[in-house]
Design an enzyme around this catalytic site. Structure first.
Site, short mmCIF file in Angstrom:
data_model
loop_
_atom_site.label_atom_id
_atom_site.label_comp_id
_atom_site.label_asym_id
_atom_site.label_seq_id
_atom_site.Cartn_x
_atom_site.Cartn_y
_atom_site.Cartn_z
N CYS A 1 0.83 -1.20 0.00
CA CYS A 1 0.00 0.00 0.00
C CYS A 1 0.86 1.25 0.00
O CYS A 1 2.06 1.20 0.30
CB CYS A 1 -0.90 0.05 1.24
SG CYS A 1 -1.94 -1.39 1.49
N ASP B 1 21.28 37.25 -11.31
CA ASP B 1 20.04 37.58 -12.01
C ASP B 1 19.47 38.90 -11.48
O ASP B 1 19.37 39.12 -10.27
CB ASP B 1 19.01 36.47 -11.80
CG ASP B 1 17.71 36.72 -12.52
OD1 ASP B 1 17.64 36.43 -13.72
OD2 ASP B 1 16.77 37.23 -11.88
#
Length: 532
Positions: A38, A482
């Protein structure tokens, strides 16, 4: 992890007892008394701890003789985030297996791409996952087969070949072994739906004018597999499928879909009717995908010229949308910085927008050097129109596949509307991609590829790290130079010089790529907003 067994037993037991869905895909619970396995969040009453055995993969559970639970359907769990945050041999192998390399090229092909012997690859996968590459690929084929059986009306023979099985007999035997049901019984268990829902889940033939003529292709087992070759197998006809792609909550779709839509290359990508749509270049053909965010899944409408590309197409779409990420782990780490915490709390679950084609993204990164988003799109659109492969899209405005490196290597540099230095950067990149000197893919070693990119003319830290972040999938890639990142850092009171910001970001590791998304989100640029 030892012999594929999940060793943190106490933590696993707590996760199962609390039905913590966050751990779905991280490990699987095999129940000794019932013979089933499971997902941790299975809704049934949790078994006694002494009856639980934990495995790191569904394939290991299957090899140990356990069958998939019919209630929680562990095969539909999101993939383990472990393979997307690591660059070691096992993680790279798992990404290649998810991309269908074992089905297409066999175990020797997998090992060759990784630069190791087949024995080394098998040994390391067995040591960590309890299953070798063939078993892992088999588990993936079983998952794809179940998806097709339950959500389409394809014949079982077409399902078998689309899922990658070499014969119907192998398909039937695998489905029975994994799910304890025959393919026909699996389809019979699907709840009856109303006409609208059933129509949405049914495989629909594509209009013949929408795709190139379909030539049935014989399929033989790839080298390195254990399947017995038989008579040539005819591939199924083109079709469209409606699928649900699961993810770990929370997921903030704003910057994810906003980035993809705002930077979309005309003809290859578009935002239409609440969905991001794009063309896909795939191993056996091509496709068109539409992806739309929903509260608990991503709605996926996928048209394929060859259904054998289904597994690969799903894998690449999941990777582009970063759906296997563990947002709770990421956000918890970033919240430790008091200046980042408010951004995380305001909009948790941001993902890193990635790509379905690493070489394509590298080319687009070069086209975007020191120009606006609109200019980069214009440059890319020209290349697409002149050198891309045309496709028909009756339902939208997509017209081409993005050009291959081989096609772009033949471009006259003088025809490129860009400075001479960037022309040199562009031609150097596409030539090395075309002749194989540079490979960009899920199998890449991140640091080695960074070094190779830095050796190309015109490739600086920003270009290399944006490729590492969005194409290679490095979750710790960082862009301290950046402009948007530096501007956000200054607004928040973080250091704004690259060196100082990099030092401060050490506390965000190994999730600095996600920190970039939160920093970018402070700006009003369209990439940060879900299109209307």
């Amino acid at each position: 992890m030892l012999n594929g067994m999940y060793t943190d037993r106490e933590r696993c037991v707590r996760a199962v007892q609390s039905k913590d869905a966050r751990f779905d895909g991280w490990f699987f619970t095999a129940v000794l008394t019932t013979g089933i396995y499971c997902r941790p969040s299975c809704p049934v009453v949790a078994p006694k701890p002494e009856n639980m055995v934990f495995h790191a993969s569904a394939a290991a559970c299957q090899q140990a003789g356990f069958r998939a639970c019919k209630r929680c359907r562990p095969d539909t769990s999101p993939g383990s985030p472990e393979w997307n945050r690591r660059a070691d041999l096992v993680a790279r192998a798992m990404r290649l297996i998810a991309d269908g390399v074992v089905d297409r090229e066999g175990v020797p092909g997998l090992a060759g791409r990784l630069g190791y012997s087949t024995r080394q690859v098998e040994r390391q996968l067995l040591a960590e996952l309890g299953a070798g590459p063939l078993a892992l690929a088999r588990a993936q084929r079983a998952q794809t087969a179940r998806l097709l059986v339950e959500s389409t009306q394809l014949s079982m023979a077409d399902v078998a070949f689309a899922a990658g099985f070499a014969s119907v007999r192998t398909f039937n035997d695998t489905v029975r072994e994994v799910f304890a049901l025959s393919p026909t019984e699996l389809r019979a268990r699907v709840p009856k739906r109303n006409d609208t829902t059933a129509a949405a889940l049914r495989t629909r033939p594509v209009p013949l004018h929408a795709l190139p003529p379909h030539t049935p292709t014989p399929r033989t087992p790839p080298p390195g597999t254990t399947e017995t070759p038989g008579a040539p197998i005819v591939t199924p006809a083109p079709a469209t499928l409606h699928l649900r792609l699961p993810f770990r909550a929370p997921l903030n779709p704003d910057n994810l879909f906003g980035h993809l839509a705002a930077t979309a290359v005309p003809g290859v990508e578009e935002w239409r009717d609440g969905a991001y749509r794009r063309t896909l270049r795939l191993p056996y053909g091509h496709g068109i995908v539409g992806l739309a965010p929903r509260p608990d899944h991503i709605a996926c409408r996928l048209t394929l010229s060859d259904l054998r590309d289904l597994t690969v197409a799903i894998s690449r779409c999941r990777r582009m949308l970063d759906l296997d990420a563990d947002p709770v782990a990421v956000d918890d780490q970033l919240r430790t910085d008091p200046l980042l915490a408010p951004l995380v709390d305001k909009a948790p679950g941001r993902r890193v927008p990635r790509t379905v084609d690493e070489a394509e993204f590298a080319v687009r990164a070069v086209l975007g050097q020191q120009v606006s988003t609109a200019a980069a799109r214009t440059h890319a659109a020209r290349l697409v129109t002149e050198h891309g492969d045309p496709v028909d899209d009756p339902e939208g405005g997509l017209t081409h596949l993005f050009p291959t490196p081989e096609a772009l290597a033949g471009v006259d540099p003088g025809s490129l509307a860009m400075p001479g230095s960037r022309r040199t950067t562009f031609t150097s990149l596409v030539e090395q991609l075309a002749d194989g000197r540079l490979r960009l893919g899920v199998e890449c070693d991140w640091e080695e590829t960074r070094a190779r990119l830095l050796g190309l003319p015109g490739f600086g830290p920003w270009t290399v790290d944006v490729i590492a972040m969005r194409a290679l999938g490095d979750p710790d890639a960082f862009l301290p130079t950046d402009l948007g990142v530096r501007r956000a850092a200054q607004q928040l009171g973080l250091p704004s010089t690259p060196a100082a910001l990099t030092a401060r970001a050490a506390g965000w590791r190994p999730w600095r790529a996600y920190a970039v998304q939160y920093l970018w989100a402070t700006d009003s640029h369209p990439i940060n907003f879900l299109p209307a």
